[in-house]
Design an enzyme around this catalytic site. Structure first.
Site: not given
Ligand code: ADP
Ligand code: MG
Length: 537
Positions: A102-103, A69, A404
């Site tokens: 948040t990332t 996160d 989340d």
């Molecule tokens: P954050 O902390 O910003 O939420 P994450 O590590 O949760 O970061 O990543 C979020 C990103 O990953 C988003 O842009 C989301 O669309 C993408 N994402 C989540 N699941 C998938 C998936 N199965 N395939 C492609 N992209 C994905």
């Molecule tokens: Mg996320």
């Protein structure tokens, strides 16, 4: 005469030099600010997306946290540079506003800073860059709104998909089949109706207990209290419970000011003790008379909330006693148990009590115990979740991940619209903004283009972290979006570009919209700083 002229000429030359130097300073300050902030953004970039890496964070006292996160990573990172701290704050702001993304927000800010640095080196004025970024961000939000589709809150399957997307990238993603529906059910239980516009997540109490695996976690139809009963022969299981919640203390009163009572002989001492006994017994009797058989006592900082003697009386009267209820949990418990918190003994009557079929203390492995209340008669809008995990690291990360997922559902209650995930919205904005840039003049056009290019870093990073060729993937994605396939994104599982809606990768509009808005605002304020001044204190 002549030497004086020469001297003044020298002076003015050095004065000019100083002037010149001063003009250089804002540039170097700005540059160092950008470099520091970018370093922070680069640190979290590798953890973006479902194939992103996790970070192990070690604190000074040896505590270890494993997380994916962004907000947690940045929050625990020790950063010294003031602008680097702005990025930490940025991530926190996104955590409060949306809870997820948040990332993403930090990666975006890093990309925009990089773009700004390039523009500055081309000689474009920071104000021009800042203004163009603002107008581009406003336009981006409109584009997002256009590509979003409405969400019906009664469509549980759809909500599940969104919670699953947010859990995809977590350490506990293999348990998303359990956690995602749990998050959906929990939020739906606490909202009043379909036209609610916010969710008070405090009304979902997550109780973490070590032992078992995450799969044993459950949503309780009723309340969980993270305390033990006080024992001393009092029951640990009460059927047909009448639950009282008190905010006063059952212990000898204290004087308001520092007073001393001096006892000189045994007879006086006896009287004092008898008095105390009588006083406590009176309180306990009154509690019993109201029909109460389970008593929750708020934690007190002034004096003991309940003392040994009172516990003994309560046990004799077969009243289960639970102490140390936190002040901030009072609202939660009064809602979920349907009882009224009572601040003085005079108001402790039958109407203030809540009713439940069963209150019992259940073991949770080791010497852990929780109190479970089931069959509550008038439950308010509140739920409890018992979260299990085999070790502390997993348990804590499960808690953050569930948070989340809950936030994602809350986003949907706040704003009922969804977007495809996998970098699709970012690419769509990039393509459309590049077209719109044509309508801008001069340096602004440059800035708009740079803004658009910067957003492509999100799909680029998703591809990179998944081990795909980022350049190849991003060009293909760009191509698709230019041809009108606006929901195409990076499919990290199959390794190529596909329609994200068909893959069930969807996310709330609010997460992406807020990320873009906050990232551009943060970058603008960094650009506007031209000096760092040390304060005296
Ligand atoms: P954050 O902390 O910003 O939420 P994450 O590590 O949760 O970061 O990543 C979020 C990103 O990953 C988003 O842009 C989301 O669309 C993408 N994402 C989540 N699941 C998938 C998936 N199965 N395939 C492609 N992209 C994905
Ligand atoms: Mg996320």
């Amino acid at each position: 005469m002549a030497p004086a002229v020469a001297a003044s000429a020298r002076q003015s030359a050095s004065g000019r030099e100083r002037n010149f130097k001063d003009k250089d300073k804002p540039d170097s300050v700005r540059n160092s600010n950008i470099v520091a902030a970018k370093a922070v953004a680069d640190a979290v970039r590798t953890s973006l997306g479902p194939r992103g890496m996790d970070k192990m964070i070690q604190s000074g006292n040896g505590d270890v946290t494993i997380t994916n996160d962004g907000a947690t990573i940045l929050n625990q990172m020790s950063v010294i540079h003031p602008t680097a701290k702005m990025l930490v704050e940025l991530s926190k702001a996104q955590d409060i506003e949306a809870g997820d993304g948040t990332t993403t927000v930090v990666v975006m800010a890093g990309a925009l800073l990089d773009a700004a640095q390039n523009l500055l080196s081309k000689g474009i004025h920071p104000t021009t860059i800042s203004e163009s970024f603002q107008s581009a961000a406003t336009e981006a939000e409109k584009i997002l709104e256009e590509m979003s589709s409405p969400v019906d809150l009664s469509n549980d399957a759809l909500l599940n998909k969104m919670a699953t997307t947010s859990l995809n990238s977590k350490v506990v993603s293999q348990h998303s089949w359990l956690l995602a529906p749990m998050a959906v059910t929990a939020v739906k239980k606490i909202i009043n109706s379909d036209n609610d516009t916010n969710v008070n997540l405090k009304m979902i109490k997550i109780i973490k207990k070590m032992g078992d695996t995450v799969e044993e976690s459950e949503l309780i139809e009723g309340a969980l209290i993270d305390q033990k009963t006080m024992g001393r022969g009092a029951p640990t299981r009460v059927e047909k419970a009448k639950i009282g919640l008190i905010q006063f203390q059952i212990s000898p009163p204290k004087t308001d000011m520092e007073n001393q009572v001096i006892i000189t002989d045994y007879a006086q001492m006896d009287r004092a003790l008898k008095e105390e006994r009588q006083y406590l017994l009176e309180i306990c009797k009154q509690i019993k008379a109201a029909g109460c058989n389970v008593l929750l006592i708020q934690k007190s900082i002034l004096r003991d909330a309940v003392n040994e003697l009172a516990l003994h009386f309560l046990a004799k009267m077969k009243i289960m006693c639970i102490k140390d209820i936190e002040r901030e949990d009072i609202e939660f418990y009064s809602r979920i148990l349907g009882c009224r918190p009572v601040a003085s003994l005079d108001h402790f009557n039958a109407e203030a009590l809540g009713y439940a079929d069963l209150v019992e203390e259940i073991p949770t492995g080791g010497d852990g115990k929780v109190i479970k209340v089931t069959g509550v008669q008038n439950p308010g809008h509140a739920v409890s979740i018992l979260l299990r995990g085999s070790n502390k690291l997993v348990l804590e990360e499960a808690d953050r991940s569930l948070h989340d997922a809950l936030c994602v559902i809350r986003c949907l209650v706040k704003r009922k619209a969804l977007l495809p995930g996998g970098g699709a919205p970012e690419m769509e904005i990039a393509v459309k903004l590049r077209n719109l840039a044509q309508t801008q003049h001069g340096a602004k056009q440059y800035c708009w283009r740079a803004f658009a290019d910067a957003l492509e870093l999100v799909p680029y990073t998703l591809a990179e972290n998944a081990g795909l060729s980022p350049i190849h993937t991003v060009t293909e994605l760009r191509n698709n979006h230019a041809n009108g396939n606006s929901s195409y994104g990076v499919n990290v599982r199959k390794g190529y570009v596909t329609d994200m809606v068909e893959e069930d990768v969807v996310q709330p509009l609010l997460v992406t919209a807020s990320a873009i808005k906050q990232a551009s605002e943060c970058v603008r304020s960094i650009l506007k700083i031209d000096d760092i001044v040390m304060a005296v204190r």
